[in-house]
Write a protein that holds these residues in place. Structure first.
Motif, PDB file in Angstrom:
ATOM      1  N   GLU A  55     -51.003 -51.235-101.625  1.00 11.60           N
ATOM      2  CA  GLU A  55     -49.499 -51.536-101.563  1.00 11.60           C
ATOM      3  C   GLU A  55     -48.720 -50.324-102.070  1.00 11.60           C
ATOM      4  N   ALA A  56     -47.511 -50.285-101.423  1.00  8.36           N
ATOM      5  CA  ALA A  56     -46.519 -49.426-101.821  1.00  8.36           C
ATOM      6  C   ALA A  56     -45.228 -50.049-102.004  1.00  8.36           C
ATOM      7  N   TYR A  57     -44.095 -49.377-102.434  1.00  5.14           N
ATOM      8  CA  TYR A  57     -42.916 -50.039-102.850  1.00  5.14           C
ATOM      9  C   TYR A  57     -41.775 -49.188-102.369  1.00  5.14           C
ATOM     10  N   LYS A  58     -40.913 -49.608-101.358  1.00  8.10           N
ATOM     11  CA  LYS A  58     -39.942 -49.087-100.733  1.00  8.10           C
ATOM     12  C   LYS A  58     -38.545 -49.213-101.984  1.00  8.10           C
ATOM     13  N   ILE A  59     -37.982 -48.197-102.477  1.00  6.86           N
ATOM     14  CA  ILE A  59     -36.914 -48.539-103.129  1.00  6.86           C
ATOM     15  C   ILE A  59     -35.599 -48.128-102.279  1.00  6.86           C
ATOM     16  N   THR A  60     -34.580 -48.873-102.418  1.00  3.62           N
ATOM     17  CA  THR A  60     -33.289 -48.526-101.853  1.00  3.62           C
ATOM     18  C   THR A  60     -32.148 -49.113-102.756  1.00  3.62           C
ATOM     19  N   THR A  80     -40.282 -44.254-101.372  1.00  2.00           N
ATOM     20  CA  THR A  80     -41.527 -45.145-101.296  1.00  2.00           C
ATOM     21  C   THR A  80     -42.385 -44.813-102.210  1.00  2.00           C
ATOM     22  N   MET A  81     -42.889 -45.578-103.212  1.00  2.23           N
ATOM     23  CA  MET A  81     -43.772 -45.347-104.201  1.00  2.23           C
ATOM     24  C   MET A  81     -45.057 -46.054-104.243  1.00  2.23           C
ATOM     25  N   HIS A  83     -48.689 -47.914-105.458  1.00  4.93           N
ATOM     26  CA  HIS A  83     -49.062 -48.429-106.428  1.00  4.93           C
ATOM     27  C   HIS A  83     -49.569 -47.373-107.450  1.00  4.93           C
ATOM     28  N   TYR A  84     -50.239 -46.394-107.119  1.00  2.52           N
ATOM     29  CA  TYR A  84     -50.911 -45.503-108.029  1.00  2.52           C
ATOM     30  C   TYR A  84     -49.317 -44.629-108.591  1.00  2.52           C
ATOM     31  N   ASP A  85     -48.687 -44.215-107.873  1.00  8.40           N
ATOM     32  CA  ASP A  85     -47.311 -43.499-108.156  1.00  8.40           C
ATOM     33  C   ASP A  85     -46.745 -44.094-109.245  1.00  8.40           C
ATOM     34  N   ILE A  86     -46.669 -45.514-109.096  1.00 11.96           N
ATOM     35  CA  ILE A  86     -45.739 -46.150-110.201  1.00 11.96           C
ATOM     36  C   ILE A  86     -46.640 -46.085-111.611  1.00 11.96           C
ATOM     37  N   VAL A  87     -47.904 -46.295-111.571  1.00 12.29           N
ATOM     38  CA  VAL A  87     -48.735 -46.538-112.827  1.00 12.29           C
ATOM     39  C   VAL A  87     -48.751 -44.961-113.418  1.00 12.29           C
ATOM     40  N   GLU A  88     -48.747 -43.780-112.593  1.00  8.25           N
ATOM     41  CA  GLU A  88     -49.217 -42.635-113.026  1.00  8.25           C
ATOM     42  C   GLU A  88     -47.826 -41.604-113.437  1.00  8.25           C
ATOM     43  N   ASP A  93     -40.256 -37.991-112.087  1.00 12.73           N
ATOM     44  CA  ASP A  93     -41.256 -37.316-111.309  1.00 12.73           C
ATOM     45  C   ASP A  93     -41.119 -37.472-109.715  1.00 12.73           C
ATOM     46  N   CYS A  94     -40.834 -38.717-109.479  1.00 16.37           N
ATOM     47  CA  CYS A  94     -41.151 -39.059-108.053  1.00 16.37           C
ATOM     48  C   CYS A  94     -39.587 -39.077-107.152  1.00 16.37           C
ATOM     49  N   ALA A  95     -38.596 -39.028-107.711  1.00 17.62           N
ATOM     50  CA  ALA A  95     -37.318 -39.371-106.998  1.00 17.62           C
ATOM     51  C   ALA A  95     -36.209 -38.686-107.437  1.00 17.62           C
ATOM     52  N   ASP A  96     -36.304 -37.856-108.274  1.00 21.67           N
ATOM     53  CA  ASP A  96     -34.920 -37.367-109.003  1.00 21.67           C
ATOM     54  C   ASP A  96     -33.968 -36.796-107.965  1.00 21.67           C
TER      55      ASP A  96
END
Length: 275
Positions: A55-60, A80-81, A83-88, A93-96
């Motif tokens: 699973e991954a999650y597309k943020i808009t 798009t993060m 499953h493991y991006d979100i918990v770690e 870190d991912c989208a600034d």
């Protein structure tokens, strides 16, 4: 403006799961051909935990507005993060960079966009973290962190106790705190004991010299040592003191006041100082 998080599926699993083990490793060294005491380092195992969650999650971000009376909507992709991006990792870190760029396009504060996204992402993160914290990978990660933290603390305490750098700890113990080189530890302890004895001897000698010097003092209101104990730099400083004070209290420079007593005291001090 509002945030939409859409679940999507990755085609491949994340290959970067936590390493399964920390492995002690002996590093042998030589300097200019001279063998040094080996150091125990550590490395990660090649084997990692599998990460089956796809699973991954597309943020808009979405903005609704009217143009000439017609309702319209703009969509701004953020990231798009997995499953493991979100918990770690954090959103920062991912989208600034994407959030900053979107804020610039919209003429809005990036902090406002963060708040909008986090309001939607927060509950999802809590659910995913609760699931991840039950996994063997998370338990191993926590144990690895505990081992490395304990190693850093033991290394620091060893350095302070024996007055050596951290590498000396690693020459004696491995990352798990297991004693690997008893002989080198014995040498470090012996060196520390010798340094302490040397320091004690210096202090003892200093006290004896101090007592000997002050036992030779004479009295008549002042204690005058038979020999000077001042260094060259201290003597030079005292000489400057004498010069400046003599200009202040010399009778010839004070026609309207009696400075005889002050000048006599200053001359006695000059004798004591040996200047």
């Amino acid at each position: 403006m509002y945030c939409v998080i859409q679940e999507v599926r990755r085609k491949k699993p994340d290959p970067y799961g936590e390493h399964k083990e920390i492995i002690p490793e002996l590093l042998e060294l030589s300097i200019n051909g001279v063998e040094q005491v080996p150091i125990w380092r550590w490395r990660w195992s090649e084997e990692r935990f599998e990460r089956p969650r796809l699973e991954a999650y597309k943020i808009t971000l979405h903005q609704s507005y009217r143009e000439n009376g017609v309702p319209r909507k703009c969509q701004y992709p953020i990231r798009t993060m997995s499953h493991y991006d979100i918990v770690e990792y954090s959103l920062y870190d991912c989208a600034d960079s994407s959030i900053q760029a979107t804020a610039g396009k919209l003429g809005r504060d990036a902090a406002e966009l963060y708040e909008i996204i986090e309001a939607k992402l927060g509950p999802l993160r809590e659910r995913l973290e609760a699931d991840f914290h039950q996994s063997a990978e998370y338990q191993a990660k926590q144990e690895h962190q505990r081992i490395l933290d304990a190693h850093r603390k033991a290394r620091s305490a060893f350095s302070k106790r024996y007055g050596v750098d951290g590498d000396e700890y690693d020459r004696c113990y491995d990352v798990f705190g297991v004693l690997r080189n008893k002989e080198h530890l014995a040498k470090i302890k012996a060196d520390r004991k010798a340094r302490k004895q040397e320091e004690q001897a210096r202090w003892s000698s200093y006290r004896e010299n101090w007592q000997s010097t002050h036992e030779q003092y004479t009295s008549s209101g002042y204690s005058v040592p038979i020999r000077s104990t001042y260094t060259e730099d201290e003597t030079a400083t005292l000489r400057e003191f004498y010069k400046k004070l003599s200009k202040i209290y010399h009778p010839d420079l004070n026609p309207g006041a009696d400075t005889t007593a002050e000048m006599q005291l200053l001359n006695k001090l000059k004798e004591i100082w040996g200047v």
